[in-house]
Motif scaffolding. Structure first.
Motif, PDB file in Angstrom:
ATOM      1  N   GLY A  64      45.119 -12.106  -3.882  1.00  0.00           N
ATOM      2  CA  GLY A  64      44.425 -10.898  -4.297  1.00  0.00           C
ATOM      3  C   GLY A  64      43.081 -11.226  -4.926  1.00  0.00           C
ATOM      4  O   GLY A  64      42.842 -12.347  -5.384  1.00  0.00           O
ATOM      5  N   SER A  65      42.186 -10.257  -4.948  1.00  0.00           N
ATOM      6  CA  SER A  65      40.832 -10.474  -5.452  1.00  0.00           C
ATOM      7  C   SER A  65      40.818 -10.858  -6.923  1.00  0.00           C
ATOM      8  O   SER A  65      40.098 -11.774  -7.338  1.00  0.00           O
ATOM      9  CB  SER A  65      39.979  -9.220  -5.230  1.00  0.00           C
ATOM     10  N   ILE A  66      41.610 -10.155  -7.729  1.00  0.00           N
ATOM     11  CA  ILE A  66      41.620 -10.410  -9.173  1.00  0.00           C
ATOM     12  C   ILE A  66      42.129 -11.813  -9.469  1.00  0.00           C
ATOM     13  O   ILE A  66      41.549 -12.549 -10.284  1.00  0.00           O
ATOM     14  CB  ILE A  66      42.463  -9.362  -9.911  1.00  0.00           C
ATOM     15  N   ASN A  67      43.193 -12.214  -8.795  1.00  0.00           N
ATOM     16  CA  ASN A  67      43.734 -13.556  -9.021  1.00  0.00           C
ATOM     17  C   ASN A  67      42.784 -14.638  -8.501  1.00  0.00           C
ATOM     18  O   ASN A  67      42.742 -15.748  -9.045  1.00  0.00           O
ATOM     19  CB  ASN A  67      45.103 -13.685  -8.347  1.00  0.00           C
ATOM     20  N   ALA A 118      36.299 -19.492  -2.833  1.00  0.00           N
ATOM     21  CA  ALA A 118      36.856 -18.180  -2.489  1.00  0.00           C
ATOM     22  C   ALA A 118      37.089 -18.062  -0.992  1.00  0.00           C
ATOM     23  O   ALA A 118      38.128 -17.552  -0.542  1.00  0.00           O
ATOM     24  CB  ALA A 118      35.924 -17.073  -2.975  1.00  0.00           C
ATOM     25  N   SER A 119      36.133 -18.555  -0.203  1.00  0.00           N
ATOM     26  CA  SER A 119      36.279 -18.501   1.259  1.00  0.00           C
ATOM     27  C   SER A 119      37.422 -19.394   1.733  1.00  0.00           C
ATOM     28  O   SER A 119      38.171 -19.024   2.645  1.00  0.00           O
ATOM     29  CB  SER A 119      34.969 -18.928   1.929  1.00  0.00           C
ATOM     30  N   SER A 120      37.566 -20.559   1.102  1.00  0.00           N
ATOM     31  CA  SER A 120      38.656 -21.477   1.468  1.00  0.00           C
ATOM     32  C   SER A 120      40.012 -20.861   1.160  1.00  0.00           C
ATOM     33  O   SER A 120      40.955 -20.959   1.963  1.00  0.00           O
ATOM     34  CB  SER A 120      38.493 -22.804   0.724  1.00  0.00           C
ATOM     35  N   LEU A 121      40.123 -20.219  -0.005  1.00  0.00           N
ATOM     36  CA  LEU A 121      41.391 -19.573  -0.360  1.00  0.00           C
ATOM     37  C   LEU A 121      41.734 -18.467   0.621  1.00  0.00           C
ATOM     38  O   LEU A 121      42.897 -18.330   1.053  1.00  0.00           O
ATOM     39  CB  LEU A 121      41.310 -19.010  -1.783  1.00  0.00           C
ATOM     40  N   SER A 122      40.742 -17.653   0.991  1.00  0.00           N
ATOM     41  CA  SER A 122      40.986 -16.568   1.943  1.00  0.00           C
ATOM     42  C   SER A 122      41.320 -17.123   3.323  1.00  0.00           C
ATOM     43  O   SER A 122      42.156 -16.570   4.042  1.00  0.00           O
ATOM     44  CB  SER A 122      39.765 -15.654   2.022  1.00  0.00           C
ATOM     45  N   LEU A 160      45.368 -17.221   0.909  1.00  0.00           N
ATOM     46  CA  LEU A 160      45.706 -17.143  -0.509  1.00  0.00           C
ATOM     47  C   LEU A 160      44.676 -16.353  -1.318  1.00  0.00           C
ATOM     48  O   LEU A 160      44.824 -16.217  -2.530  1.00  0.00           O
ATOM     49  CB  LEU A 160      45.811 -18.562  -1.099  1.00  0.00           C
ATOM     50  N   GLY A 161      43.641 -15.864  -0.643  1.00  0.00           N
ATOM     51  CA  GLY A 161      42.577 -15.156  -1.343  1.00  0.00           C
ATOM     52  C   GLY A 161      42.771 -13.657  -1.308  1.00  0.00           C
ATOM     53  O   GLY A 161      43.801 -13.138  -1.737  1.00  0.00           O
ATOM     54  N   VAL A 162      41.760 -12.955  -0.795  1.00  0.00           N
ATOM     55  CA  VAL A 162      41.840 -11.495  -0.729  1.00  0.00           C
ATOM     56  C   VAL A 162      42.954 -11.084   0.229  1.00  0.00           C
ATOM     57  O   VAL A 162      43.304 -11.810   1.156  1.00  0.00           O
ATOM     58  CB  VAL A 162      40.495 -10.893  -0.276  1.00  0.00           C
ATOM     59  N   ALA A 216      37.726  -7.044   3.642  1.00  0.00           N
ATOM     60  CA  ALA A 216      36.808  -7.939   4.351  1.00  0.00           C
ATOM     61  C   ALA A 216      36.322  -9.042   3.423  1.00  0.00           C
ATOM     62  O   ALA A 216      35.907  -8.775   2.294  1.00  0.00           O
ATOM     63  CB  ALA A 216      35.621  -7.148   4.895  1.00  0.00           C
ATOM     64  N   GLU A 217      36.397 -10.284   3.907  1.00  0.00           N
ATOM     65  CA  GLU A 217      35.877 -11.445   3.173  1.00  0.00           C
ATOM     66  C   GLU A 217      35.564 -12.513   4.201  1.00  0.00           C
ATOM     67  O   GLU A 217      36.272 -12.657   5.194  1.00  0.00           O
ATOM     68  CB  GLU A 217      36.918 -11.936   2.165  1.00  0.00           C
ATOM     69  N   TRP A 218      34.486 -13.269   3.996  1.00  0.00           N
ATOM     70  CA  TRP A 218      34.024 -14.191   5.023  1.00  0.00           C
ATOM     71  C   TRP A 218      35.073 -15.229   5.409  1.00  0.00           C
ATOM     72  O   TRP A 218      35.257 -15.537   6.583  1.00  0.00           O
ATOM     73  CB  TRP A 218      32.747 -14.883   4.552  1.00  0.00           C
ATOM     74  N   GLY A 219      35.757 -15.805   4.428  1.00  0.00           N
ATOM     75  CA  GLY A 219      36.782 -16.796   4.744  1.00  0.00           C
ATOM     76  C   GLY A 219      37.924 -16.202   5.535  1.00  0.00           C
ATOM     77  O   GLY A 219      38.453 -16.829   6.462  1.00  0.00           O
ATOM     78  N   ALA A 220      38.331 -14.980   5.198  1.00  0.00           N
ATOM     79  CA  ALA A 220      39.398 -14.299   5.935  1.00  0.00           C
ATOM     80  C   ALA A 220      38.956 -13.992   7.361  1.00  0.00           C
ATOM     81  O   ALA A 220      39.763 -14.068   8.310  1.00  0.00           O
ATOM     82  CB  ALA A 220      39.788 -13.017   5.207  1.00  0.00           C
TER      83      ALA A 220
END
Length: 286
Positions: free
Chosen positions: A145-148, A219-223, A227-229, A234-238
């Motif tokens: 999630g974004s907050i985490n 953040a991009s790596s997590l997504s 594990l990210g957003v 929408a997020e670039w890594g995702a």
């Protein structure tokens, strides 16, 4: 008649920064991305979440200038929304983590003793983990999630900022003006917040700028790893993760977010290098 100085001559820091053309170009790129994140949704009003199975993996057209993704969503709209998401997460994480790191570093360097020992050992434990592994561990515990993700980036940012600030404070607290404040009877908190932190602001600004690039990449790596957003945000890594299986048949879906991540990370690094040179006290007379 006395000649009025130009804007650059009156601002030596800006003049020194402008000498580094590559840093200026990087700053322009960052400004364009920030403006896109802020005003893009008002200019390109296509819904980034609107799906159309009939349009999936669509080519570049007037209706979809960057094509469509695996669910038929407009890539340009998702890139704009992804810029807003990525930059917001990175700025929130780095600024909050830097604030905590500055305070911990100030207290460790200023008071010393058991406070310094406790904070230093905590920082050593966090630095024992590679940055991305630490972020993955935190998100794995807290959930995606974004907050985490912001919390993970904050904790990821704290150790380096704390160590940098501690070193600055150790050097500054023995300066003549700080000793004069002691003599005048000023309180520790006033000395810290009115004298020490302001005089370390140049290093703080440089470290925050460099940290933003690392935060975007984290953040991009997590997504990318899931594990990210959380989808469908929408997020670039995702976006990279969603399109990696069709990279051979539809390379545009990977190239667009990949180039954006590369440009932003490199730009933050180059701007940070330029600021470090511009704010270097040794160059003040140049």
């Amino acid at each position: 008649m006395k000649k009025k100085g130009t804007f650059l001559s009156k601002h030596p820091i800006l003049r020194r920064f402008m000498r580094r053309k590559v840093s200026v170009a990087a700053a322009v790129i960052l400004i364009l991305f920030v403006l896109t994140a802020i005003f893009g949704p008002y200019i390109w009003k296509t819904d980034p979440l609107a799906q159309s199975v009939m349009k999936k993996y669509g080519p570049m057209t007037a209706e979809h200038p960057l094509g469509t993704d695996n669910l038929g969503r407009d890539t340009l709209a998702r890139m704009i929304q992804g810029a807003r998401t990525s930059l917001t997460i990175s700025f929130a994480g780095v600024l909050s983590g830097s604030a905590i790191g500055v305070l911990l570093g100030v207290f460790a360097g200023y008071f010393g003793g058991w406070i310094d020992a406790l904070i230093s050992r905590l920082v050593d434990v966090l630095l024992a983990f590679p940055g991305l592994l630490l972020a993955i561990t935190i998100v794995a515990i807290l959930g995606s999630g974004s907050i985490n993700t912001v919390i993970a980036i904050s904790i990821f940012t704290v150790p380096a900022m704390t160590r940098m600030m501690r070193g600055c404070v150790i050097g500054l607290k023995n300066a003549e003006y700080v000793q004069a404040c002691y003599t005048m009877g000023e309180s520790d908190m006033r000395i810290i917040f009115h004298h020490i932190i302001p005089n370390a602001m140049s290093q703080i600004i440089v470290n925050v700028t460099l940290g933003l690039g690392a935060a975007i990449l984290t953040a991009s790596s997590l997504s990318f790893l899931g594990l990210g957003v959380t989808p469908p945000e929408a997020e670039w890594g995702a976006m990279l993760s969603n399109m990696r299986e069709v990279v051979r048949t539809y390379p545009m879906g990977v190239l667009v977010p990949g180039i954006a991540i590369t440009l932003v990370v490199m730009s933050f690094s180059l701007v940070g290098d330029g600021l470090r040179d511009a704010l270097d006290p040794k160059l003040k007379n140049n």
